[in-house]
Write a protein that holds these residues in place. Sequence first.
Motif, PDB file in Angstrom:
ATOM      1  N   ALA A1156      -5.994 -63.918 -13.650  1.00 30.37           N
ATOM      2  CA  ALA A1156      -4.794 -63.355 -13.028  1.00 30.37           C
ATOM      3  C   ALA A1156      -3.595 -63.574 -13.936  1.00 30.37           C
ATOM      4  O   ALA A1156      -3.570 -64.490 -14.766  1.00 30.37           O
ATOM      5  CB  ALA A1156      -4.533 -63.992 -11.657  1.00 30.37           C
ATOM      6  N   LYS A1157      -2.589 -62.717 -13.763  1.00 30.05           N
ATOM      7  CA  LYS A1157      -1.326 -62.878 -14.463  1.00 30.05           C
ATOM      8  C   LYS A1157      -0.458 -63.902 -13.726  1.00 30.05           C
ATOM      9  O   LYS A1157      -0.672 -64.205 -12.556  1.00 30.05           O
ATOM     10  CB  LYS A1157      -0.595 -61.537 -14.557  1.00 30.05           C
ATOM     11  N   SER A1158       0.549 -64.411 -14.437  1.00 24.48           N
ATOM     12  CA  SER A1158       1.400 -65.428 -13.822  1.00 24.48           C
ATOM     13  C   SER A1158       2.171 -64.895 -12.625  1.00 24.48           C
ATOM     14  O   SER A1158       2.628 -65.669 -11.782  1.00 24.48           O
ATOM     15  CB  SER A1158       2.384 -65.981 -14.858  1.00 24.48           C
ATOM     16  N   SER A1159       2.319 -63.576 -12.515  1.00 19.09           N
ATOM     17  CA  SER A1159       3.047 -63.015 -11.378  1.00 19.09           C
ATOM     18  C   SER A1159       2.330 -63.270 -10.063  1.00 19.09           C
ATOM     19  O   SER A1159       2.924 -63.109  -8.994  1.00 19.09           O
ATOM     20  CB  SER A1159       3.253 -61.508 -11.570  1.00 19.09           C
ATOM     21  N   ILE A1160       1.061 -63.687 -10.127  1.00 12.50           N
ATOM     22  CA  ILE A1160       0.356 -63.973  -8.879  1.00 12.50           C
ATOM     23  C   ILE A1160       0.996 -65.141  -8.145  1.00 12.50           C
ATOM     24  O   ILE A1160       0.917 -65.249  -6.914  1.00 12.50           O
ATOM     25  CB  ILE A1160      -1.141 -64.249  -9.140  1.00 12.50           C
ATOM     26  N   LEU A1161       1.658 -66.057  -8.895  1.00 12.40           N
ATOM     27  CA  LEU A1161       2.316 -67.180  -8.242  1.00 12.40           C
ATOM     28  C   LEU A1161       3.500 -66.709  -7.389  1.00 12.40           C
ATOM     29  O   LEU A1161       3.876 -67.366  -6.420  1.00 12.40           O
ATOM     30  CB  LEU A1161       2.798 -68.201  -9.271  1.00 12.40           C
ATOM     31  N   THR A1456      -3.889 -54.813  -8.591  1.00 15.03           N
ATOM     32  CA  THR A1456      -2.772 -55.116  -7.679  1.00 15.03           C
ATOM     33  C   THR A1456      -2.834 -56.557  -7.202  1.00 15.03           C
ATOM     34  O   THR A1456      -1.828 -57.284  -7.208  1.00 15.03           O
ATOM     35  CB  THR A1456      -2.803 -54.168  -6.472  1.00 15.03           C
ATOM     36  N   ILE A1457      -4.015 -57.015  -6.816  1.00 14.98           N
ATOM     37  CA  ILE A1457      -4.157 -58.362  -6.268  1.00 14.98           C
ATOM     38  C   ILE A1457      -3.898 -59.420  -7.333  1.00 14.98           C
ATOM     39  O   ILE A1457      -3.219 -60.420  -7.084  1.00 14.98           O
ATOM     40  CB  ILE A1457      -5.564 -58.536  -5.666  1.00 14.98           C
ATOM     41  N   LEU A1458      -4.396 -59.198  -8.536  1.00 17.49           N
ATOM     42  CA  LEU A1458      -4.311 -60.201  -9.601  1.00 17.49           C
ATOM     43  C   LEU A1458      -3.077 -60.045 -10.474  1.00 17.49           C
ATOM     44  O   LEU A1458      -2.920 -60.745 -11.464  1.00 17.49           O
ATOM     45  CB  LEU A1458      -5.574 -60.130 -10.475  1.00 17.49           C
ATOM     46  N   GLY A1459      -2.187 -59.107 -10.103  1.00 16.41           N
ATOM     47  CA  GLY A1459      -0.946 -58.943 -10.861  1.00 16.41           C
ATOM     48  C   GLY A1459      -1.137 -58.329 -12.223  1.00 16.41           C
ATOM     49  O   GLY A1459      -0.352 -58.582 -13.142  1.00 16.41           O
ATOM     50  N   LYS A1460      -2.176 -57.478 -12.360  1.00 11.98           N
ATOM     51  CA  LYS A1460      -2.464 -56.881 -13.664  1.00 11.98           C
ATOM     52  C   LYS A1460      -2.135 -55.396 -13.716  1.00 11.98           C
ATOM     53  O   LYS A1460      -2.693 -54.653 -14.515  1.00 11.98           O
ATOM     54  CB  LYS A1460      -3.948 -57.081 -14.009  1.00 11.98           C
ATOM     55  N   GLN A1461      -1.200 -54.935 -12.830  1.00 12.88           N
ATOM     56  CA  GLN A1461      -0.880 -53.512 -12.830  1.00 12.88           C
ATOM     57  C   GLN A1461      -0.279 -53.117 -14.177  1.00 12.88           C
ATOM     58  O   GLN A1461       0.533 -53.859 -14.716  1.00 12.88           O
ATOM     59  CB  GLN A1461       0.136 -53.171 -11.725  1.00 12.88           C
TER      60      GLN A1461
END
Length: 1461
Positions: A1156-1161, A1456-1461
Motif C-alpha cells: 500500500a501507499k502511505s496515503s492509506i494511513l 482505491t483501497i490501497l491508495g495506488k490510484q
Amino acid sequence: MDVSELEENLFAASDAKLHRDMCKELSAVYCKVLSIFPSLEEARPRSKSGIQALCSLHIALEKAKNILQHCSECSKLYLAITGDAVLLKFEKTKSALIDSLRRVEDIVPSSIGSQILDIVGEIEHTKFLLDPSEKEVGDRIIALLQQGKKFDNGNDSTELEIFHQAATRLSITSSRSALAERRALKKLIDRARVEEDKRKESIVAYLLHLMRKYSKLFRSEMMDENDSPCSTPCSPTGQGSNEDRVNAFGRQLSKFGSINYKPMNSRKSGQMPIPPEELRCPISLQLMCDPVIIASGQTYERVCIEKWFSDGHNSCPKTQQQLPHLSLTPNYCVKGLIASWCEQNGITVPTGPPESLDLNYWRLAMSDSESPNSKSVDSVGSCTPKGFKIVPLEESSTIESERQEKEENNDPDVNDEVDSEINVLEGYQDILAILDKEEDLAKKCKVVENVRLLLKDNEEARILMGANGFVEAFLQFLESAVHENNAAAQETGAMALFNLAVNNNRNKELMLTSGVIPLLEKMISCSQSQGPATALYLNLSCLEEAKPVIGSSQAVPVFVNLLLQETETQCKLDALHALYNLSTYSPNIPTLLSSNIIKSLQVLASTGNHLWIEKSLAVLLNLASSREGKEEMISTQGMISTLATVLDTGDTVEQEQAVSCLVILCTGSESCIQMVLQEGVIPSLVSISVNGSPRGRDKSQKLLMLFREQRQRDQPSPKRDEAPRKTVSAPMAIPAPVSAPESEGLGFRFSTMAILGLIKRVTRISINNSRIRVYPVRYFQSKDFSSTNSFNGEDAAKLPVLIVGAGPVGLVLSILLTKLGVKCAVVDKATSFSKHPQAHFINNRSMEIFRALDGLAEEIERSQPPVDLWRKFIYCTSLSGSTLGTVDHMQPQDFEKIVSPASVAHFSQYKLTNLLLKRLEDLGFHVRSSKESDGLEVDAVVARQILMGHECVAIDGNKDSITATVSFLKGGKNMKRNIQCSLLVGADGAGSAVRKLTEIEMRGEKDLQKLVSVHFMSRELGEYLISSRPGMLFFIFNTNGIGVLVAHDLLQGEFVLQIPYYPPQQSLSDFSPEMCKMLIFNLVGHELSDLDVADIKPWVMHAEVAEKFMGFENRVILAGDAAHRFPPAGGFGMNTGIQDSHNLAWKIAALVQGSAKSSILNTYETERRPIALSNTSLSVQNFRAAMSVPSALGLDPTVANSVHRFINKTVGSILPTGLQKAILDNVFALGRAQLSESILNESNPLGNQRLSRLKSIFEGGKSLQLQFPAEDLGFRYLEGAIVPDNKSEAGDPEVPSGRRRDYVPCAVPGSRLPHMYMKILSDSTRDVIVSTLDLVSTEKVEFLLIISPLQESYELARATFKVAKELMANVKVCVVWPSSDEGLERESNSALAPWENYVDVMEVKRQNGEGTSWWSICKMSERGSILVRPDQHIAWRAESGITLDPTLHMRDVFSTILGKQ
C-alpha cells in the motif's frame, strides 16, 4: 445585416434584467466584432498561430455572449447581490476581446486590420460601471442574508420591509414577474447542485424561500396595469413609476401588518458571512444554539422543535413524515460545525435559544386547525372559478406550495396563467348565484366545501371573496344548516367561514356585524357541531373587537366544560386557545372566573401532558394579573401543588411560566409564600435560577428573594460565633436543598440562608458551553511520504513502529502488528502495571477481535465471573436497604451467538493487561523496567521490548523518520534515550504526552464531573451480594452518602467506589483510607470485618475528541484515550481504542510491506474519527440518562456543580477555605436530606410521586444502559479504504438514540462482515465449524473474496488473484456453498486452477433448523461478491455480479483501497 441591425437584434434578444448599461456597451462591441468575423475567416492563414488567434477570438466572443445571456436569463435578485462579480466578468471579457483582436490583427490584411484597430480603440475606451441604485439593492439583500434570520418564521416586519423595497426596485411587483423570478432562482439552484457549489446553493435557496414566503404580496396580473401587455417595461431606477409601484405594493403589504417604509439608504449593509443552511434551524431559520435530531433525521433548534411537539404535532415540520417517536438527540456534530464556522468567520457562537415564538406559533396553529372530520367532495364543475384547482382536504394544506412548484417547473410563458385568472370575479358571481338560488342543501354544501378548500392558503381569494358578498352568503348557508340540524353542513359552513377569516380582520368584522355569534351559540350547544364552532370562535377571538362580544356570550362556559370532557383533542385545544385570547381582555376575567375556569386549568396542568401544561399556564398567568383571579388561584385546592410539580418536572418554558405564576401569587401574600415553601420548591428554584431560560432565571431569583425576606421577618439571624454544623460523610454528587419543616437546627438555618443570600450571584454564573469541533474529512490535507524505504526494513537501525503507552490499546496494537510481521516496541512512563481495575466491560466487537488473538476471548470468558452475577444494575438506599429499582441488561439473544460469535464480557482492565502480556511474551516480547534496560545501548533498536519507566519527553521528525526521546531513571539519575522509528503511535491515555508534544487540541466538553475512585476488597461483601442482590453496578442514595459501586468480581470481593470530588474545597487528603471506610460502611448499611482499601485515585470525566488523529506528516498517530475520551457510561472508552488498533494495524503492515501507499494511513483518521464523535455523543447521552434517576428522586444533578462553580468564582477569593468547605458540606447535606425515609416513601405524596417517576424511567428503558448492539457491531465507515456503493440502500447510519437497539446485519461497504457459522469442506477438516469472521487471516495482510459457486463468480475470483499478484497484495477466495445442495460435489479446485489460496465452505443451519442463507443475511443476490479487508470490514461488494471487465474492475478496486490510484 449592418452593425446597427445586429446590435438592435442582439440587445432585444438579450433584454438584460439588470446591468443594462454594461450589457448595452458590451452588446455594441460584440456586434461590431461579429460584423467583421466572416472577413476574418476568409482571410485567415493556414498557419498554426493564425488558427490559434482565431480560436482565442472565438472564445472571447463566447464569453461575451455568455455574460449577456446571464444578465438576460438569471434571477434579478441574484444579479443584484453578485454585482461585483458580474462587473469583474465584464472586465475580463473586455480584456479577452482586446487581447484576441490584437493577435488577429497581426495575421490579417491591412484593410481588415484597420477595422480591428478601430474596434480595439473603442473597447479600450469603454467603461463598465455598476448602476448605483442596483448596487444599493444588492447591498440590502446581502445585509438581509447576513443577519442570520433573527426573525420569526412568518411575521417579521423588518425582513418584509427590506424584501419589499428590494423587490420594488427590481420591478418584481406582479405575480407574472414573481413567477419568472422564482423560475430563474430554481434554475440557479439546479445549476449549483450540478456544480456541487453548496454555498451558492444555500444562498439561492434562501432567496427562493423569500420569494415563496411573500408570494401573496405580488399583485395579480389582471390588476396590474403597469405590467399589461401593451405597456412599456419600466426601468428599475425610474422615480415616477417606482413610486407608483411602492404605493401599489404597499397596499398588499398591509395584509401582513403595518410597515413603516424607509428609504433604501437608511440602513448600511453588514459584512457578516452567510450561515450555511444546514446550520440554521428549519423552523426559526436562525443559527442553532442547541441542535437536536428527531426521528426523521432532521436537525432543529431544541426550543423550536419542543414547541412544535408540545402543540400536538407528531410529524417532521420539514419532511411532513409521521414520526415513530418524539425523542430528541443532541447533534454534537452540527453543534461542533456551528462552533467551527463561527470561529472561522469571527462570529459569536449562539449562547441562547431564539426569541419566544409563542404568539406567532399560536396563530400558526390556529390557521392549521381544520376539522379532522371534514370530507373531500367532487368538484362543482361550472361553478369552479377558472384558474383554481379543487383538491381533497388532505391535499389542501400543501396546495400553495404545489402550485408554486408547478409554476416554477413550467416554461416561462405566463400568458395562459393570466388568461385563466381574468374571469375569476365572474366565477365568484356564479358561485354566489348558486348559493342564492339553489334550494337543495346538499348541493349547496358541495359548493361551499369546494370554496372552503379554495380559500385555504389563498390570501387573494379571501380578500376578493370577502369584498364580494361571500361572508353573507356563507352565513345564510350556515343558518340553513343550523335550522335543518344538519351537522355535516354546519361543519362545512363554519370551516368555510374559518378559512375566510384567517389573517383577514375585515372579514372577521363583517361576520360579527352580520350575526355570526348567535349562530355559533346554537352550534356549540350541540355536541355534534362543537368542533367547527369552537374553531371559528378561536379564529374570531384573535380580533380585539370580538373579545368582549365572545366573552359575554354563552360560549365561555362551554369552552371551560370542553377542557375536562372526553372530546377530540383538536376541539379541546381550540377551546383552550380561545380562552387564552379572551383572557387577554381584562374585562372578560370575571366571566371566566365565574365559569370555574381555574379548577379546569389546574386539572389540565396536573395531567403531566406537555400538550396542555404550557397553554394552561399561559391562561393562568393572564388570570393571575387580576386581583380576583389571584385570590381564586391561591384558594383553589391543589393549585400551588400543581405549579410546584411543574417546577420539578416541566420543560424550560413550562418552568418559566410556573415560576412567573408563583411570583405573582406570592407578591404581597405571606400565606401563599408559606404554602409554596411547604411544597419543597427550593431545589427546583435553585436549578431554574442556574439552568432555566433568561426569564425563568430572573423570576426564580425574584421568588427566592421573596422567601428570604419572609424568613428574615419570621426568624432571627444566626449568631456569628456559631460555626456551621459539619458532617463526617463525604460530599455527594447531586445535592439539593430541602425544605423539611422539621429541620430547625442552627446548621440548617445557616446553610439555607447562606445559599439564599448568595443566590442572586448564582444567576450570574458564566457557564462555559464546551463544544466538540467537527471538521470535514478532508480538512487535514495529508502529505505522502517522500519514499517508502523507511518502511520496508532497509534501514536496520530504525524501528518501524514505536508505541507509546502499555495499556490495552497499545498492547493489542503490538500483538496485531507482530502477528502481521511488523517489528515494534512499547514504552510507558509507569514503572509497573496498574492493579486499579479501571475499565471492565468488553463489548461484542472487541471480543470478536480477541477471538483472533490466540484464544484470548475464550480465556476471558472462562476467567470472568458468571454472567448472572453482573447482568443487572441495582438502585438502592443502601446495599442492605430497600431497592429502588433493578435493570437487567442481558436479553436471551445476547447468549445465542446469532449475530456475533462472541458475547460481551465483564473483566477488569488490569486482568486483561496480564493476559495481553502473556501473549506478547509468547511472541518474543520482554518486559523491562528502567533498571532491566541498563544493558541496552542508549540509541539501540528496541524491537519486541516493553520498556517500563520510560517517558516520552520529546518528538522530532523529518521527511524520513521520527525520533522519540524517552526519559528514564538509571542509578538515581535521569537519563535519556533516543529511539528512531518510521511511525510513532500515541496510545498513552487521556493525558497523552504524545498528543501534547504534537500540539493536537482536544475538542468537546471538559470536566463533566470530578470523582475519586476507591479500590477496595471485601469477600464478606461479595458473598453477601451474591446471596442477596448480585449485580455489576450499584447506585446508592441515602442521607449519609451517595455513590456508585462497581462490582468488578463478586467472587473475589473486588470493588471500586466512585465518589464525587470538589477541589479546591476538597483535597485528596480528605479521602483518607479511614474516611473512605466510613463512607463505604454508610453505603453498605453495616460494617465489614475484612474491608481493605487498596488504592485511592482522583480522575476527571471528559467528553472530547482530538481535532485530528495524526501529526508530523502522518508519522505520529493517536489511538485510544489519547485520541478520544468519553464518560464511562456504556463502556465505549477502551472498546473504541481496541477497535482503533484493529483498524490501524493492517494499514501499517500493508505500508511497511509495500503493498500500500502511505496515503492509506490517511484513512485511519477518515474512518475512526467519525466513530469517535458518534461514541462521544452516545456516551454523553448515556451519562445524561444516568442522571435522570437522581433527578427523579428530587436531586438536580446540575446544582452541585453550579454551586461549586459559584463558590470558586465568587466567594472563593473572599471566604476562608474552611468556611467554603463548610458551606459546601451543608449544601450537600441538604441535598441528601431529600432521600430521608420520611420523604421517600409511598405514603408521602411527594415521595410517592418521585417513586412513580422512578419506576417509569426503569420500565421505559430511560436509565443508564449497558449494551448498544447496533452501535457496537453496526458502526460503518462512510469513506476511507473502501469503495462505496453507487446507490447504497443502507443510507447514512442511523443516529444513536441513547437507547438499546438491536444490530441488523449489513454488507454495505464500510460495515463489519456479518457473522454466520460455516463448515469448512475438505477431507481433513470436514467437521470444522467456523464463523465467517474466522475466515479473515490475522497472520498476514490478506483480503478475503466471498463468492458463490457460479461460473461468473469464478471468473471474478481468477481476475482478483491476478490483480492482487500485480499489486503485491494477498487475497484468499471463499466459496460459499448452500446447505441445500446435499449430495452435490462441493469443490472449486478445477474452477480456480492454477490459483490455490481458496477455501470451500458450506452454510450451517441453526440447531432448530431455522435460519436463512448467507446471501439473504447480506441482503444480496447469490451472483454477488464481497471483498473483506484484513480488519473484517467490507471493502467492496457487487450486489449481483459485475458487467465490466473483471480484471480492470478489480484493479480499480484494489488501487482505491490501497491508495495506488
